[in-house]
Scaffold this motif. Structure first.
Motif, PDB file in Angstrom:
ATOM      1  N   GLY A   1     -10.668 -18.743  25.490  1.00 57.60           N
ATOM      2  CA  GLY A   1     -11.220 -18.896  26.828  1.00 57.60           C
ATOM      3  C   GLY A   1     -12.719 -18.955  26.821  1.00 57.60           C
ATOM      4  N   GLY A   2     -13.353 -18.137  27.641  1.00 58.55           N
ATOM      5  CA  GLY A   2     -14.809 -18.136  27.726  1.00 58.55           C
ATOM      6  C   GLY A   2     -15.487 -17.326  26.647  1.00 58.55           C
ATOM      7  N   ARG A   3     -14.724 -16.755  25.743  1.00 57.39           N
ATOM      8  CA  ARG A   3     -15.296 -15.923  24.680  1.00 57.39           C
ATOM      9  C   ARG A   3     -15.356 -16.689  23.364  1.00 57.39           C
ATOM     10  NH1 ARG A   3     -11.111 -11.159  24.662  1.00 57.39           N
ATOM     11  NH2 ARG A   3      -9.741 -12.975  24.688  1.00 57.39           N
ATOM     12  N   VAL A   4     -16.162 -16.204  22.452  1.00 60.33           N
ATOM     13  CA  VAL A   4     -16.149 -16.731  21.096  1.00 60.33           C
ATOM     14  C   VAL A   4     -15.003 -16.068  20.344  1.00 60.33           C
ATOM     15  CG1 VAL A   4     -17.409 -16.849  18.903  1.00 60.33           C
ATOM     16  CG2 VAL A   4     -18.618 -17.184  21.076  1.00 60.33           C
ATOM     17  N   CYS A   5     -14.203 -16.877  19.644  1.00 62.23           N
ATOM     18  CA  CYS A   5     -13.111 -16.312  18.847  1.00 62.23           C
ATOM     19  C   CYS A   5     -13.702 -15.422  17.759  1.00 62.23           C
ATOM     20  CB  CYS A   5     -12.296 -17.423  18.193  1.00 62.23           C
ATOM     21  SG  CYS A   5     -11.336 -18.429  19.337  1.00 62.23           S
ATOM     22  N   ARG A   6     -13.252 -14.218  17.692  1.00 57.99           N
ATOM     23  CA  ARG A   6     -13.746 -13.284  16.670  1.00 57.99           C
ATOM     24  C   ARG A   6     -12.575 -12.684  15.889  1.00 57.99           C
ATOM     25  NH1 ARG A   6     -19.155 -12.638  17.596  1.00 57.99           N
ATOM     26  NH2 ARG A   6     -19.899 -12.925  19.733  1.00 57.99           N
ATOM     27  N   GLU A   7     -11.886 -11.754  16.525  1.00 63.63           N
ATOM     28  CA  GLU A   7     -10.836 -11.039  15.804  1.00 63.63           C
ATOM     29  C   GLU A   7      -9.457 -11.670  15.971  1.00 63.63           C
ATOM     30  OE1 GLU A   7     -10.579  -9.865  19.969  1.00 63.63           O
ATOM     31  OE2 GLU A   7     -12.271 -10.038  18.589  1.00 63.63           O
ATOM     32  N   GLN A   8      -9.312 -12.687  16.858  1.00 69.25           N
ATOM     33  CA  GLN A   8      -7.982 -13.193  17.187  1.00 69.25           C
ATOM     34  C   GLN A   8      -7.195 -13.656  15.961  1.00 69.25           C
ATOM     35  OE1 GLN A   8     -10.735 -13.849  18.866  1.00 69.25           O
ATOM     36  NE2 GLN A   8     -10.370 -13.812  21.057  1.00 69.25           N
ATOM     37  N   GLY A   9      -7.868 -14.333  15.046  1.00 71.39           N
ATOM     38  CA  GLY A   9      -7.160 -14.891  13.897  1.00 71.39           C
ATOM     39  C   GLY A   9      -6.623 -13.862  12.918  1.00 71.39           C
ATOM     40  N   TYR A  10      -7.194 -12.657  12.942  1.00 65.81           N
ATOM     41  CA  TYR A  10      -6.782 -11.654  11.964  1.00 65.81           C
ATOM     42  C   TYR A  10      -5.355 -11.165  12.177  1.00 65.81           C
ATOM     43  CZ  TYR A  10     -11.561 -11.603  10.323  1.00 65.81           C
ATOM     44  OH  TYR A  10     -12.769 -11.979   9.788  1.00 65.81           O
ATOM     45  N   ALA A  11      -4.782 -11.481  13.326  1.00 68.55           N
ATOM     46  CA  ALA A  11      -3.380 -11.122  13.564  1.00 68.55           C
ATOM     47  C   ALA A  11      -2.440 -11.802  12.576  1.00 68.55           C
ATOM     48  CB  ALA A  11      -2.981 -11.489  14.996  1.00 68.55           C
ATOM     49  N   VAL A  12      -2.908 -12.844  11.883  1.00 65.62           N
ATOM     50  CA  VAL A  12      -2.052 -13.537  10.923  1.00 65.62           C
ATOM     51  C   VAL A  12      -1.540 -12.579   9.847  1.00 65.62           C
ATOM     52  CG1 VAL A  12      -3.927 -14.279   9.363  1.00 65.62           C
ATOM     53  CG2 VAL A  12      -1.834 -15.655   9.552  1.00 65.62           C
ATOM     54  N   TYR A  13      -2.307 -11.570   9.505  1.00 67.81           N
ATOM     55  CA  TYR A  13      -1.884 -10.608   8.486  1.00 67.81           C
ATOM     56  C   TYR A  13      -0.706  -9.769   8.983  1.00 67.81           C
ATOM     57  CZ  TYR A  13      -6.244 -11.779   6.126  1.00 67.81           C
ATOM     58  OH  TYR A  13      -7.257 -12.459   5.491  1.00 67.81           O
ATOM     59  N   LYS A  14      -0.738  -9.411  10.246  1.00 69.91           N
ATOM     60  CA  LYS A  14       0.336  -8.605  10.825  1.00 69.91           C
ATOM     61  C   LYS A  14       1.572  -9.444  11.119  1.00 69.91           C
ATOM     62  CE  LYS A  14       1.387  -5.685  14.837  1.00 69.91           C
ATOM     63  NZ  LYS A  14       0.851  -5.085  16.100  1.00 69.91           N
ATOM     64  N   LYS A  15       1.365 -10.664  11.550  1.00 69.06           N
ATOM     65  CA  LYS A  15       2.487 -11.494  11.978  1.00 69.06           C
ATOM     66  C   LYS A  15       3.287 -12.046  10.803  1.00 69.06           C
ATOM     67  CE  LYS A  15       1.492 -10.898  16.284  1.00 69.06           C
ATOM     68  NZ  LYS A  15       2.388 -10.097  17.157  1.00 69.06           N
ATOM     69  N   PHE A  16       2.684 -12.076   9.620  1.00 69.23           N
ATOM     70  CA  PHE A  16       3.402 -12.498   8.412  1.00 69.23           C
ATOM     71  C   PHE A  16       3.303 -11.377   7.379  1.00 69.23           C
ATOM     72  CE2 PHE A  16       2.096 -16.389  10.536  1.00 69.23           C
ATOM     73  CZ  PHE A  16       3.243 -17.174  10.473  1.00 69.23           C
ATOM     74  N   PRO A  17       3.972 -10.253   7.623  1.00 65.59           N
ATOM     75  CA  PRO A  17       3.755  -9.067   6.790  1.00 65.59           C
ATOM     76  C   PRO A  17       4.198  -9.226   5.343  1.00 65.59           C
ATOM     77  CG  PRO A  17       5.615  -8.734   8.275  1.00 65.59           C
ATOM     78  CD  PRO A  17       4.937  -9.997   8.709  1.00 65.59           C
ATOM     79  N   LYS A  18       5.135 -10.119   5.059  1.00 66.48           N
ATOM     80  CA  LYS A  18       5.635 -10.297   3.694  1.00 66.48           C
ATOM     81  C   LYS A  18       5.113 -11.571   3.037  1.00 66.48           C
ATOM     82  CE  LYS A  18       9.923  -7.649   4.248  1.00 66.48           C
ATOM     83  NZ  LYS A  18      11.402  -7.681   4.107  1.00 66.48           N
ATOM     84  N   ALA A  19       4.172 -12.255   3.671  1.00 67.88           N
ATOM     85  CA  ALA A  19       3.624 -13.478   3.086  1.00 67.88           C
ATOM     86  C   ALA A  19       2.992 -13.178   1.737  1.00 67.88           C
ATOM     87  CB  ALA A  19       2.597 -14.094   4.025  1.00 67.88           C
ATOM     88  N   SER A  20       3.143 -14.099   0.805  1.00 67.64           N
ATOM     89  CA  SER A  20       2.578 -13.897  -0.531  1.00 67.64           C
ATOM     90  C   SER A  20       1.063 -13.957  -0.525  1.00 67.64           C
ATOM     91  CB  SER A  20       3.140 -14.942  -1.494  1.00 67.64           C
ATOM     92  OG  SER A  20       2.817 -16.262  -1.063  1.00 67.64           O
ATOM     93  N   ALA A  21       0.482 -14.623   0.475  1.00 68.48           N
ATOM     94  CA  ALA A  21      -0.974 -14.709   0.597  1.00 68.48           C
ATOM     95  C   ALA A  21      -1.326 -15.097   2.026  1.00 68.48           C
ATOM     96  CB  ALA A  21      -1.550 -15.722  -0.389  1.00 68.48           C
ATOM     97  N   HIS A  22      -2.494 -14.651   2.480  1.00 68.35           N
ATOM     98  CA  HIS A  22      -3.026 -15.019   3.794  1.00 68.35           C
ATOM     99  C   HIS A  22      -4.411 -15.613   3.585  1.00 68.35           C
ATOM    100  CE1 HIS A  22      -0.268 -11.598   4.441  1.00 68.35           C
ATOM    101  NE2 HIS A  22       0.025 -12.173   5.598  1.00 68.35           N
ATOM    102  N   ASP A  23      -4.665 -16.750   4.222  1.00 69.51           N
ATOM    103  CA  ASP A  23      -5.979 -17.389   4.127  1.00 69.51           C
ATOM    104  C   ASP A  23      -6.428 -17.739   5.536  1.00 69.51           C
ATOM    105  OD1 ASP A  23      -8.270 -18.728   3.445  1.00 69.51           O
ATOM    106  OD2 ASP A  23      -7.324 -20.067   1.998  1.00 69.51           O
TER     107      ASP A  23
END
Length: 356
Positions: free
Chosen positions: A301-323
């Motif tokens: 929205g009107g904010r700069v994206c900062r922490e939003q993307g870091y949820a990828v680590y939580k949403k794929f808890p068993k992923a072999s790697a996160h980038d």
């Protein structure tokens, strides 16, 4: 001392001379009804919304999915056995992956072909040259998930183009990336790697952003071109509405014009249902890449994206790697910004690192 040229720019010198062989396909894909009861727009009730929110399929049917399979010149290269399935966003089609405007800069297909990757760019059902069924009961996000799942099953069996694919990577933009999370949850073995563009799990701004795009029934926007299409299919009515939805920061006007003239449709069914697919993929064990623009109006929205993307680590808890990569001065449609080349380079590095 000569300034160092970024790797992704130095690679551009010769790849535009590469040749690739493409074929257009019509692939039958089917879904089976999973919702209880019968549904009709003549008798609308809240059971329809509950079924859609529950990620149910309301109608059994078979559709034709339009796709373009492009094979690289070097069929024996190290990446020749990895197929990238390219999934566009809402109000886009497969043309987004192969821009005719400055293809040396904006064509994902041509660059990946030069690097030795086969690509299969698809039109989701209700987009491009695929079948156009009911825009509420049928063209909704779970139907996208099921039809892509059926496509992957065919690819694994050699029923598309006559070749068995053992390594398949999903490259999904926007709703295509949302589908990637839902596919990874429901069918964790479908894709060996996920490349997600322009999504996060923060839904605070999604519907305000959707409204700010000024979407309207496509047939009302251009009756001569789209008058035959159901009013349940909609798109942006103005260039500025499209710009708000897709662009911010650093980009060129030519890319905006190409995107405007090749824009496609969203549906009421997809608009209602896509947020139900931003889920946690508990069992997916492959690597996952996420690219997000820091000025993505849809997810920040009107904010700069900062922490939003870091949820990828939580949403794929068993992923072999996160980038996770964040791109500065970049809006929703990352590929068509000046940072698009960095997105491509980062994706190539991610795939190579993980053996694809």
């Amino acid at each position: 001392m000569q300034p160092q040229i970024p790797l992704y720019l130095s690679a551009l010198a010769n790849w535009t001379q590469s040749t690739l062989s493409c074929q257009d396909l019509r692939i039958p894909v089917s879904v089976e009804k999973t919702a209880a009861g019968e549904f009709s727009r003549d008798v609308y009730n809240d059971e329809i919304l509950f079924a859609l929110a529950g990620r149910k399929i309301l109608v059994s049917n078979t559709y034709e999915m339009s796709a373009r399979l492009c094979m690289p010149e070097n069929s024996e290269g190290p990446h020749a056995d990895t197929l990238q399935v390219l999934i566009h966003g809402a109000s886009f089609n497969k043309k987004m992956w192969d821009s005719h405007y400055k293809p040396e800069t904006y064509s994902w297909v041509k660059r990946m072909s030069h690097e030795g990757y086969p690509t299969l760019a698809i039109d989701l059902i209700g987009s491009g040259n695929s079948t156009f069924p009911d825009g509420l009961f049928e063209v909704q996000t779970q139907m996208y998930v099921e039809t892509v799942h059926h496509l992957v099953q065919q690819l694994r069996k050699g029923e598309v183009g006559g070749r068995v694919w053992n390594k398949i990577v999903l490259v999904g933009f926007s709703i295509g990336g949302m589908m990637g999370t839902s596919l990874a949850q429901q069918y964790p073995d479908d894709f060996d790697a996920l490349v997600l563009h322009a999504i996060s799990w923060d839904i605070s701004w999604i519907y305000p952003a959707f409204l700010s795009g000024l979407q309207a029934p496509a047939r009302d926007i251009d009756p001569e071109k789209w008058g035959h299409i159901s009013p349940l299919y909609q798109t942006q009515s103005t260039r500025e509405g499209r710009r708000v939805a897709c662009f911010a920061g650093s980009y060129e006007e030519g890319a905006v014009e190409w995107d405007w003239h090749t824009r496609d449709f969203d549906t009421l069914g997809a608009a209602i249902t896509f947020t139900y697919h931003l889920v946690e993929a508990h069992e997916y064990s492959g690597p996952v890449f996420l690219g997000l623009g820091d000025e993505d109006s849809t997810f920040c929205g009107g904010r700069v994206c900062r922490e939003q993307g870091y949820a990828v680590y939580k949403k794929f808890p068993k992923a072999s790697a996160h980038d996770l990569k964040m791109y500065k001065e970049t809006g929703h449609l990352i590929l068509y910004h000046h940072s698009g080349q960095a997105l491509i380079a980062d994706t190539l590095a991610f795939l190579d690192t993980h053996g694809f």
